[in-house]
Design an enzyme around this catalytic site. Structure first.
Site, PDB file in Angstrom:
ATOM      1  N   GLY A 295       0.834  -1.190   0.000  1.00  0.00           N
ATOM      2  CA  GLY A 295       0.000   0.000   0.000  1.00  0.00           C
ATOM      3  C   GLY A 295       0.872   1.245   0.000  1.00  0.00           C
TER       4      GLY A 295
ATOM      5  N   GLN B 176       3.054   9.843   1.426  1.00  0.00           N
ATOM      6  CA  GLN B 176       4.331   9.130   1.314  1.00  0.00           C
ATOM      7  C   GLN B 176       5.094   9.492   0.045  1.00  0.00           C
ATOM      8  OE1 GLN B 176       2.442   5.099   2.285  1.00  0.00           O
ATOM      9  NE2 GLN B 176       4.416   4.985   3.327  1.00  0.00           N
TER      10      GLN B 176
ATOM     11  N   HIS C 289      -2.483   6.926   7.407  1.00  0.00           N
ATOM     12  CA  HIS C 289      -1.561   7.853   6.740  1.00  0.00           C
ATOM     13  C   HIS C 289      -2.286   9.129   6.326  1.00  0.00           C
ATOM     14  CE1 HIS C 289       2.348   6.008   6.338  1.00  0.00           C
ATOM     15  NE2 HIS C 289       1.860   4.879   5.842  1.00  0.00           N
TER      16      HIS C 289
ATOM     17  N   HIS D 159      -4.141   0.932   7.897  1.00  0.00           N
ATOM     18  CA  HIS D 159      -2.810   1.548   7.840  1.00  0.00           C
ATOM     19  C   HIS D 159      -2.786   2.736   6.862  1.00  0.00           C
ATOM     20  CE1 HIS D 159       1.750   1.063   7.893  1.00  0.00           C
ATOM     21  NE2 HIS D 159       1.569   1.867   6.861  1.00  0.00           N
ATOM     22  N   GLU D 160      -3.359   2.544   5.663  1.00  0.00           N
ATOM     23  CA  GLU D 160      -3.307   3.612   4.651  1.00  0.00           C
ATOM     24  C   GLU D 160      -4.214   4.787   5.035  1.00  0.00           C
ATOM     25  OE1 GLU D 160      -0.851   3.492   2.761  1.00  0.00           O
ATOM     26  OE2 GLU D 160      -0.471   1.367   3.098  1.00  0.00           O
TER      27      GLU D 160
ATOM     28  N   CYS E 125       6.169  -0.248   7.472  1.00  0.00           N
ATOM     29  CA  CYS E 125       5.738   0.902   6.670  1.00  0.00           C
ATOM     30  C   CYS E 125       6.898   1.360   5.793  1.00  0.00           C
ATOM     31  CB  CYS E 125       5.306   2.031   7.604  1.00  0.00           C
ATOM     32  SG  CYS E 125       4.795   3.521   6.740  1.00  0.00           S
ATOM     33  N   LEU E 126       6.606   1.681   4.528  1.00  0.00           N
ATOM     34  CA  LEU E 126       7.671   2.126   3.618  1.00  0.00           C
ATOM     35  C   LEU E 126       8.292   3.445   4.082  1.00  0.00           C
ATOM     36  CD1 LEU E 126       6.027   1.322   0.144  1.00  0.00           C
ATOM     37  CD2 LEU E 126       7.690  -0.046   1.426  1.00  0.00           C
TER      38      LEU E 126
HETATM   39 NI    NI Z   1       2.825   3.047   5.737  1.00  0.00          NI
END
Ligand code: NI
Length: 170
Positions: free
Chosen positions: A48, A53, A140, A136-137, A94-95
């Site tokens: 995701g 991000q 964000h 999670h998204e 998480c990226l």
């Molecule tokens: Ni993330």
């Protein structure tokens, strides 16, 4: 298509809630933006990616948790959580916090509403990894990272690890 730099923990864009977008106003730029988001997410081996991000406070995210090896792309524009149910506790990453993973309790099932890439409203439900990705998204888009959900003791531990990890990020 372009691979974009992924913003990292500590950057303000990740802490700011992203306001809903006016679909008509972004319609022209949207296909290019989504192409870049997909490419960036897959290149980073993520499931995701949310617009903050890639440095944009827009209420847009993409998810592909893959089902039995098959890609299943979901575009979430102006998503909302409609319903959460049950609980699951799994390792989460998480990226934007590369290298850090932590067990985190989330709802086991999540139902969301959003617009798709054509601006059509839809609802979707997911369990397991997909439910986790929805939560999670959307976090964000509300300016939250998964580590914001950790308890105090774990957050102190994470703060120490982050100090070292940050030196390795770009
Ligand atoms: Ni993330």
């Amino acid at each position: 298509m372009a691979l974009l730099r992924i913003t990292k923990h500590g950057e303000t864009v990740l802490k700011k809630p992203s306001p809903p977008v006016d679909f008509e106003a972004i319609k022209k730029e949207l296909p290019g933006l989504l192409r870049d988001m997909w490419a960036t997410m897959y290149a980073a081996h993520g499931v995701g990616l949310a617009a903050p991000q890639i440095g944009l406070n827009l209420r847009i995210a993409v998810i592909d948790v893959k089902h039995e090896g098959q890609s299943k792309q979901l575009v979430l524009i102006n998503p909302k959580i409609l319903h959460l149910e049950g609980a699951q506790e799994e390792e989460e990453g998480c990226l934007s916090i590369p290298g850090l993973y932590s067990k985190l309790r989330r709802a086991a099932k999540a139902t969301i509403s959003a617009l798709d890439e054509e601006g059509r409203p839809y609802e979707a439900s997911g369990e397991g990894l997909l439910a986790r990705a929805f939560q999670h998204e959307i976090d964000h888009l509300d300016g939250k990272l998964f580590i914001d959900h950790l308890g105090l003791a774990q957050r102190l531990k994470v703060a120490r690890i982050l100090k070292d990890l940050k030196k390795t990020w770009n």
